[in-house]
Design a protein around this motif. Structure first.
Motif, PDB file in Angstrom:
ATOM      1  N   HIS A 126      10.153  22.963 -23.032  1.00  0.00           N
ATOM      2  CA  HIS A 126      10.722  22.042 -24.003  1.00  0.00           C
ATOM      3  C   HIS A 126      11.155  20.715 -23.377  1.00  0.00           C
ATOM      4  O   HIS A 126      11.085  20.533 -22.161  1.00  0.00           O
ATOM      5  CB  HIS A 126      11.874  22.735 -24.728  1.00  0.00           C
ATOM      6  CG  HIS A 126      11.420  23.907 -25.530  1.00  0.00           C
ATOM      7  ND1 HIS A 126      10.927  23.792 -26.814  1.00  0.00           N
ATOM      8  CD2 HIS A 126      11.320  25.221 -25.201  1.00  0.00           C
ATOM      9  CE1 HIS A 126      10.570  24.990 -27.255  1.00  0.00           C
ATOM     10  NE2 HIS A 126      10.788  25.875 -26.290  1.00  0.00           N
ATOM     11  N   CYS A 153      14.028  18.098 -28.675  1.00  0.00           N
ATOM     12  CA  CYS A 153      14.329  19.212 -29.587  1.00  0.00           C
ATOM     13  C   CYS A 153      15.821  19.334 -29.863  1.00  0.00           C
ATOM     14  O   CYS A 153      16.237  20.184 -30.654  1.00  0.00           O
ATOM     15  CB  CYS A 153      13.773  20.523 -29.051  1.00  0.00           C
ATOM     16  SG  CYS A 153      14.667  21.198 -27.629  1.00  0.00           S
ATOM     17  N   ASP A 180       7.102  21.536 -27.237  1.00  0.00           N
ATOM     18  CA  ASP A 180       8.428  21.395 -27.817  1.00  0.00           C
ATOM     19  C   ASP A 180       8.424  21.807 -29.292  1.00  0.00           C
ATOM     20  O   ASP A 180       7.377  21.878 -29.932  1.00  0.00           O
ATOM     21  CB  ASP A 180       8.913  19.953 -27.660  1.00  0.00           C
ATOM     22  CG  ASP A 180      10.423  19.880 -27.484  1.00  0.00           C
ATOM     23  OD1 ASP A 180      11.093  20.916 -27.633  1.00  0.00           O
ATOM     24  OD2 ASP A 180      10.929  18.774 -27.187  1.00  0.00           O
ATOM     25  N   TYR A 239       6.987  11.765 -28.199  1.00  0.00           N
ATOM     26  CA  TYR A 239       6.788  13.004 -27.444  1.00  0.00           C
ATOM     27  C   TYR A 239       5.392  13.070 -26.833  1.00  0.00           C
ATOM     28  O   TYR A 239       5.236  13.299 -25.626  1.00  0.00           O
ATOM     29  CB  TYR A 239       7.021  14.193 -28.374  1.00  0.00           C
ATOM     30  CG  TYR A 239       6.552  15.522 -27.838  1.00  0.00           C
ATOM     31  CD1 TYR A 239       7.164  16.122 -26.745  1.00  0.00           C
ATOM     32  CD2 TYR A 239       5.483  16.208 -28.444  1.00  0.00           C
ATOM     33  CE1 TYR A 239       6.742  17.350 -26.260  1.00  0.00           C
ATOM     34  CE2 TYR A 239       5.056  17.438 -27.974  1.00  0.00           C
ATOM     35  CZ  TYR A 239       5.686  18.002 -26.879  1.00  0.00           C
ATOM     36  OH  TYR A 239       5.251  19.222 -26.400  1.00  0.00           O
ATOM     37  N   HIS A 285      14.414  25.327 -21.193  1.00  0.00           N
ATOM     38  CA  HIS A 285      15.166  24.295 -21.899  1.00  0.00           C
ATOM     39  C   HIS A 285      15.990  23.462 -20.920  1.00  0.00           C
ATOM     40  O   HIS A 285      16.794  22.623 -21.325  1.00  0.00           O
ATOM     41  CB  HIS A 285      16.080  24.919 -22.955  1.00  0.00           C
ATOM     42  CG  HIS A 285      15.353  25.459 -24.147  1.00  0.00           C
ATOM     43  ND1 HIS A 285      14.578  26.603 -24.099  1.00  0.00           N
ATOM     44  CD2 HIS A 285      15.273  25.014 -25.433  1.00  0.00           C
ATOM     45  CE1 HIS A 285      14.067  26.833 -25.302  1.00  0.00           C
ATOM     46  NE2 HIS A 285      14.473  25.886 -26.126  1.00  0.00           N
TER      47      HIS A 285
END
Length: 259
Positions: free
Chosen positions: A8, A12, A38, A58, A222
């Motif tokens: 990720h 997010c 993500d 992104y 994450h």
């Protein structure tokens, strides 16, 4: 692990660290194929995903990193898409990416893996919610919209386990995954949760192997320090079942490589 496809970014809203930090950790881990996937935008649960207005940013950021690090590692671009009827968006499903991960995070719009809503387990019949979860996985596979099944048995996250045999509950979903020619990821994030084991369980992985369903690997990171966390456990688990190859994707086309 040489392949790590589920990771990720800060877009997010619940991850930390720069794209470069994730990649540098992957390089340290000797990963050859590293994918960002993500949480894709949708008009539901916006707190835990990027906005539609962030998609271009992104994709631009990941592709820039792909060019920057091309001599050290191969960077791949994907999305993790929530399978939620009525909320999936064509802008995501038709995006120009290497792969799409299909995941189930909601049962009747209940975010069952979110600690904020853990109290709802007390209101539910555990066998019924496990069946509903795997029914959604089955429906997701039958949609044939995705390449990879994200964290196959995520419903076990808080260690609320069913009374019925798990394989009995999950079998139709696995058969649908086979029919759809999808890949299952071995996801390390379960080691960081109360269940303290990989997704999927060894039992489900063994049945996937019997069905000749391909696998891939995932940190589901994450934060940069989560990249490669417990990766050796995933590799050893896969080998113990009999797997010798794992999947990578380029432009939605799969290839298998030895690991």
């Amino acid at each position: 692990m040489i392949v790590d496809l589920h990771n990720h970014t800060t877009l997010c809203n619940h991850a930390e660290g720069s794209i470069e930090e994730y990649i540098e950790q992957a390089i340290t881990n000797k990963t050859k194929y590293y994918g960002f996937s993500d949480h894709a935008p949708m008009k539901f649960d916006p707190k835990y995903r990027m906005d539609f207005s962030d998609m271009e940013k992104y994709e631009h950021n990941v592709l820039n990193a792909k060019e920057k690090y091309k001599d050290k590692i191969e960077i791949l671009l994907g999305y993790e898409v929530d399978y939620l009827d009525g909320y999936m968006d064509e802008r995501v499903l038709n995006s120009d990416v290497d792969y799409l991960i299909g995941s189930v995070h909601f049962i009747d719009k209940w975010g069952f893996d979110n600690p904020e809503f853990i109290g709802k387990y007390e209101e539910k019949d555990i066998d019924e919610i496990w069946q509903k979860y795997f029914d959604s996985i089955e429906d997701m596979a039958k949609s044939k919209l995705f390449d990879i099944v994200g964290h196959l048995d995520l419903i076990k996250v808080f260690k609320f386990l069913p009374n019925k045999p798990i394989l009995e509950i999950a079998k139709k979903a696995l058969l649908a995954i086979k029919e759809a020619d999808m890949v299952i990821e071995l996801n390390a994030s379960g080691f960081r949760k109360p269940i303290a084991e990989a997704y999927p369980s060894l039992e489900l992985l063994k049945y996937a192997y019997e069905l000749n369903i391909p696998i891939t690997f995932a940190s589901d990171a994450h934060s940069p320090e989560q990249v490669g966390f417990s990766s050796q456990k995933l590799v050893e688990m896969a080998k113990s079942v009999g797997y010798k190859e794992c999947a990578v994707f380029k432009n939605r086309k799969r290839q298998l490589i030895e690991f």
